[in-house]
Design a protein around this motif. Sequence first.
Motif, PDB file in Angstrom:
ATOM      1  N   THR A 192       0.829  -1.314  -0.349  1.00  0.00           N
ATOM      2  CA  THR A 192       0.360   0.261   0.229  1.00  0.00           C
ATOM      3  C   THR A 192       0.818   1.247   0.116  1.00  0.00           C
ATOM      4  O   THR A 192       0.103   2.736  -0.278  1.00  0.00           O
ATOM      5  N   ASP A 193       1.970   0.797   0.704  1.00  0.00           N
ATOM      6  CA  ASP A 193       3.185   2.557   0.449  1.00  0.00           C
ATOM      7  C   ASP A 193       2.866   3.383  -0.866  1.00  0.00           C
ATOM      8  O   ASP A 193       3.363   2.392  -1.742  1.00  0.00           O
ATOM      9  N   PRO A 194       3.005   4.396  -1.264  1.00  0.00           N
ATOM     10  CA  PRO A 194       2.208   5.004  -2.524  1.00  0.00           C
ATOM     11  C   PRO A 194       4.060   4.998  -3.205  1.00  0.00           C
ATOM     12  O   PRO A 194       4.087   4.578  -4.764  1.00  0.00           O
ATOM     13  N   VAL A 195       5.131   4.766  -2.761  1.00  0.00           N
ATOM     14  CA  VAL A 195       6.225   4.519  -3.290  1.00  0.00           C
ATOM     15  C   VAL A 195       6.653   2.865  -3.257  1.00  0.00           C
ATOM     16  O   VAL A 195       7.473   3.183  -5.236  1.00  0.00           O
ATOM     17  N   GLN A 196       6.504   1.860  -2.763  1.00  0.00           N
ATOM     18  CA  GLN A 196       6.373   0.670  -3.822  1.00  0.00           C
ATOM     19  C   GLN A 196       5.471   0.581  -4.616  1.00  0.00           C
ATOM     20  O   GLN A 196       6.196   0.059  -5.257  1.00  0.00           O
ATOM     21  N   LEU A 197       4.268   1.173  -4.419  1.00  0.00           N
ATOM     22  CA  LEU A 197       3.744   1.033  -5.402  1.00  0.00           C
ATOM     23  C   LEU A 197       3.803   1.845  -7.137  1.00  0.00           C
ATOM     24  O   LEU A 197       4.019   0.742  -7.600  1.00  0.00           O
ATOM     25  N   ASN A 198       4.219   2.670  -6.831  1.00  0.00           N
ATOM     26  CA  ASN A 198       5.061   3.548  -7.615  1.00  0.00           C
ATOM     27  C   ASN A 198       5.721   2.347  -8.830  1.00  0.00           C
ATOM     28  O   ASN A 198       6.403   2.552  -9.727  1.00  0.00           O
ATOM     29  N   CYS A 201       4.914  -0.467 -10.968  1.00  0.00           N
ATOM     30  CA  CYS A 201       4.541   0.938 -12.244  1.00  0.00           C
ATOM     31  C   CYS A 201       5.629   0.715 -13.748  1.00  0.00           C
ATOM     32  O   CYS A 201       6.088   1.329 -13.923  1.00  0.00           O
ATOM     33  N   GLN A 202       6.938   1.597 -12.748  1.00  0.00           N
ATOM     34  CA  GLN A 202       7.756   2.254 -13.043  1.00  0.00           C
ATOM     35  C   GLN A 202       8.625   0.752 -13.703  1.00  0.00           C
ATOM     36  O   GLN A 202       9.538   1.193 -14.203  1.00  0.00           O
ATOM     37  N   GLY A 203       8.572  -0.632 -12.753  1.00  0.00           N
ATOM     38  CA  GLY A 203       8.744  -1.384 -13.147  1.00  0.00           C
ATOM     39  C   GLY A 203       8.809  -1.722 -14.702  1.00  0.00           C
ATOM     40  O   GLY A 203       9.699  -1.919 -15.522  1.00  0.00           O
ATOM     41  N   CYS A 204       8.100  -1.197 -15.592  1.00  0.00           N
ATOM     42  CA  CYS A 204       7.482  -0.927 -17.052  1.00  0.00           C
ATOM     43  C   CYS A 204       7.577   0.764 -17.698  1.00  0.00           C
ATOM     44  O   CYS A 204       8.402   0.129 -18.774  1.00  0.00           O
ATOM     45  N   HIS A 205       7.199   1.492 -17.321  1.00  0.00           N
ATOM     46  CA  HIS A 205       7.154   2.253 -17.567  1.00  0.00           C
ATOM     47  C   HIS A 205       8.706   3.561 -17.168  1.00  0.00           C
ATOM     48  O   HIS A 205       8.504   4.530 -16.838  1.00  0.00           O
ATOM     49  N   GLY A 206       9.713   2.830 -16.748  1.00  0.00           N
ATOM     50  CA  GLY A 206      10.996   3.377 -16.560  1.00  0.00           C
ATOM     51  C   GLY A 206      11.719   3.382 -17.527  1.00  0.00           C
ATOM     52  O   GLY A 206      13.023   3.579 -17.741  1.00  0.00           O
ATOM     53  N   GLY A 207      11.407   2.491 -18.953  1.00  0.00           N
ATOM     54  CA  GLY A 207      11.879   2.798 -19.579  1.00  0.00           C
ATOM     55  C   GLY A 207      11.979   1.058 -19.526  1.00  0.00           C
ATOM     56  O   GLY A 207      13.372   0.757 -21.184  1.00  0.00           O
ATOM     57  N   THR A 208      12.521   0.631 -18.850  1.00  0.00           N
ATOM     58  CA  THR A 208      13.393  -0.736 -19.011  1.00  0.00           C
ATOM     59  C   THR A 208      12.493  -2.019 -18.939  1.00  0.00           C
ATOM     60  O   THR A 208      12.721  -3.463 -18.164  1.00  0.00           O
ATOM     61  N   GLY A 209      10.671  -1.864 -19.163  1.00  0.00           N
ATOM     62  CA  GLY A 209      10.024  -2.484 -18.372  1.00  0.00           C
ATOM     63  C   GLY A 209       9.921  -3.968 -19.650  1.00  0.00           C
ATOM     64  O   GLY A 209      10.503  -4.041 -21.033  1.00  0.00           O
ATOM     65  N   ARG A 210       8.652  -4.682 -19.698  1.00  0.00           N
ATOM     66  CA  ARG A 210       8.709  -5.808 -20.507  1.00  0.00           C
ATOM     67  C   ARG A 210       7.688  -5.126 -21.368  1.00  0.00           C
ATOM     68  O   ARG A 210       6.917  -4.705 -21.081  1.00  0.00           O
ATOM     69  N   THR A 211       7.861  -6.376 -22.623  1.00  0.00           N
ATOM     70  CA  THR A 211       6.620  -5.652 -22.880  1.00  0.00           C
ATOM     71  C   THR A 211       5.076  -6.181 -23.105  1.00  0.00           C
ATOM     72  O   THR A 211       5.222  -7.480 -22.551  1.00  0.00           O
ATOM     73  N   ILE A 212       3.942  -6.022 -23.270  1.00  0.00           N
ATOM     74  CA  ILE A 212       3.107  -6.606 -23.448  1.00  0.00           C
ATOM     75  C   ILE A 212       2.276  -7.117 -24.538  1.00  0.00           C
ATOM     76  O   ILE A 212       1.931  -5.873 -25.134  1.00  0.00           O
ATOM     77  N   SER A 213       1.885  -7.875 -24.973  1.00  0.00           N
ATOM     78  CA  SER A 213       1.248  -8.006 -26.120  1.00  0.00           C
ATOM     79  C   SER A 213       1.852  -7.817 -27.623  1.00  0.00           C
ATOM     80  O   SER A 213       1.398  -7.273 -28.139  1.00  0.00           O
ATOM     81  N   GLY A 214       3.152  -7.634 -26.980  1.00  0.00           N
ATOM     82  CA  GLY A 214       4.351  -6.948 -28.358  1.00  0.00           C
ATOM     83  C   GLY A 214       4.336  -5.519 -28.172  1.00  0.00           C
ATOM     84  O   GLY A 214       5.340  -5.114 -29.569  1.00  0.00           O
ATOM     85  N   GLY A 252       3.186  14.418  -0.162  1.00  0.00           N
ATOM     86  CA  GLY A 252       4.119  13.478  -1.428  1.00  0.00           C
ATOM     87  C   GLY A 252       3.719  13.029  -1.887  1.00  0.00           C
ATOM     88  O   GLY A 252       2.378  13.394  -2.870  1.00  0.00           O
ATOM     89  N   PRO A 253       4.588  11.710  -2.396  1.00  0.00           N
ATOM     90  CA  PRO A 253       4.438  11.065  -4.114  1.00  0.00           C
ATOM     91  C   PRO A 253       2.974  10.750  -3.432  1.00  0.00           C
ATOM     92  O   PRO A 253       2.504   9.769  -2.976  1.00  0.00           O
ATOM     93  N   LEU A 254       1.977  10.427  -4.795  1.00  0.00           N
ATOM     94  CA  LEU A 254       0.752   9.760  -5.007  1.00  0.00           C
ATOM     95  C   LEU A 254       0.846   8.883  -5.985  1.00  0.00           C
ATOM     96  O   LEU A 254       1.532   8.521  -6.250  1.00  0.00           O
ATOM     97  N   ALA A 255       0.483   6.972  -5.210  1.00  0.00           N
ATOM     98  CA  ALA A 255      -0.001   6.363  -5.142  1.00  0.00           C
ATOM     99  C   ALA A 255      -0.365   6.534  -7.857  1.00  0.00           C
ATOM    100  O   ALA A 255      -1.049   6.791  -7.659  1.00  0.00           O
ATOM    101  N   CYS A 256       0.457   5.362  -7.621  1.00  0.00           N
ATOM    102  CA  CYS A 256      -0.567   5.863  -9.298  1.00  0.00           C
ATOM    103  C   CYS A 256      -1.869   5.298  -9.517  1.00  0.00           C
ATOM    104  O   CYS A 256      -3.019   6.017 -10.055  1.00  0.00           O
ATOM    105  N   THR A 257      -2.298   4.652  -8.317  1.00  0.00           N
ATOM    106  CA  THR A 257      -3.572   3.845  -8.259  1.00  0.00           C
ATOM    107  C   THR A 257      -4.332   4.914  -7.745  1.00  0.00           C
ATOM    108  O   THR A 257      -6.157   4.835  -7.998  1.00  0.00           O
ATOM    109  N   GLU A 258      -3.987   6.071  -7.272  1.00  0.00           N
ATOM    110  CA  GLU A 258      -5.109   7.394  -6.520  1.00  0.00           C
ATOM    111  C   GLU A 258      -5.882   7.487  -8.308  1.00  0.00           C
ATOM    112  O   GLU A 258      -6.876   7.781  -7.905  1.00  0.00           O
TER     113      GLU A 258
END
Length: 576
Positions: A192-198, A201-214, A252-258
Amino acid sequence: MRSIGAVAVVCAVVALSACGRQGTTDSAVDPNAFAAADGPVRQVEAAATAPACGGTGAHDRHAATSIVCASCHPCGGTYGFANAQTFPGGTDPSTGTVVRGGGTTSCTVACHYPLGASQQTVTWSTPGPLACSACHSNVAPANQTYRSAHAVAQVDPTANRSACQSCHETSLHTSGHVRIDVGSGIVDASVTDPVQLNGICQGCHGGTGRTISGQTPPVLPGWTSSTGDFHGARAGTGFGGTLAAPYKVGQGPLACTECHDPHASQNAFLFASTAGGVPVVPAAIDRAGVGAEMLCANCHLGNRHAGCMISNCHGSDPVPAGKPCFFCHGHEGIVNFTLPTWDNHPNGNGNYCNHCHTAGWFPVVEYTAPRFSTGPTVVAAATSATVTWTTDEPATSYVEMGTSSAALGTTVGNGTLTTTHQVTLPGLTQLTTYAFRVRSSDAFRNVAFSSLASFTTPSAYAPPAPALTPQPDFIYEYGATPPPASYTATFQWSAVRAPDGHPVQYRFQLATDASFSAPMVDAWISPTTVQQAFPVNEFPGATYYWRVQARDAVDTGYAGPWTQADGFQVYWYMPY
């Protein structure tokens, strides 16, 4: 986060001597009666005086619906199954074989294979054709075709599972845990921590994420920058107006899921159906950000741009509803708008003057993606490559790359709007082929992708690319003297050295197309100049392209990268 996982699950089953109550436990029941989700099937005998059944997280979730213990494990069944029973999915387990002592039993033999279809021969270890979203759906009713703007396949069950598993790690599928593979490790989505949640999301949206359906995820520039997005790592410093509780200035930082729903949104930005506890209409917010005021107004109270409507400035809202909020506001911070200030006016450095003194600073909303004017072209070295291209309007510069066209999992570039693009790809491996495409989006988030292409890095023992002397155009103005029938061009480039001191040869290519698909000339030569005659025709004449590559003349397998192509025109015209 909501639970999404593979449907090809591994179930623990229990052999009961009698049927009991679903969802109850009893101290007389062996606590080891229920096998781990990914462990062997066990045969246990429940105490006759205290028949009971319970289960893993998956069992308990099923029990919350109409699928209770007795649906699959009635009295007298071997290993908890009744040989004469037909499961809700139409499968008769009597035709299958249960493997004990280290084997596993798959739920796909029952409801999951094939949901509602005719009776099938049991295959205990083969995944069925049911999509993950048939059970893990955020859209009522359950089992409805899954809808997601996260590029999750909606029809093909295999593609659906593959898309979901691009993010979700499923080894603990039946435990009830939702686990996400962020590329650098596995995280539990119950955080539930916003930094961890984000961070998820950054795992994919930070530029080194995996592809989804290509498809490669878009990058969120500025999200973690201390000078970038107010919703990310940057705390608010007084802007934003009056905020609805519990939000406040200095938040402070908001969770992406906000604001974003990672699964069920139909919107291009994956906006949730509610934000700040207030409903929004995600589908009404378009790619350019028109309609986003309904989202912002859930947290930001009062008049939009109230500070702009003071006396001596704008008497009314300078950017009323219906304009694209994201032109000025977005995850990049404020990029297309310079906040006015009176500091040092009128002797400031000019940057703050541009807003008030530039007519038409807010352009007309448009939905046309940038067009590629030239490129992309690649100059590859042993451990890096440089990609260049140009666009017909200012746009971002990103290169999506990977070791295959199906795995473009790395994005490199920046969000600066420019018409001239150059991105360096570091950390490459020599003698390796990489797939890539470039992506540019304008201020209104209209996105253009180039076609998939590839390049191969040379050996570290190969000579570098020479430097070309640009070839001038030959343009003849027809006058008293007729134009010549031909023009002889001299092509020249710099000499380079092989790393081990061997002599060098040069490959000269000349073509009428920038892709060099059918070169007019393709030859290895020793000198650094070459001449070629061209016919001189009336406008528009012809455009030619040339490039050069060097190689070790002794160890000819060590060829260096191509230079960028240089183009020139040859024609005559008659002035009017």
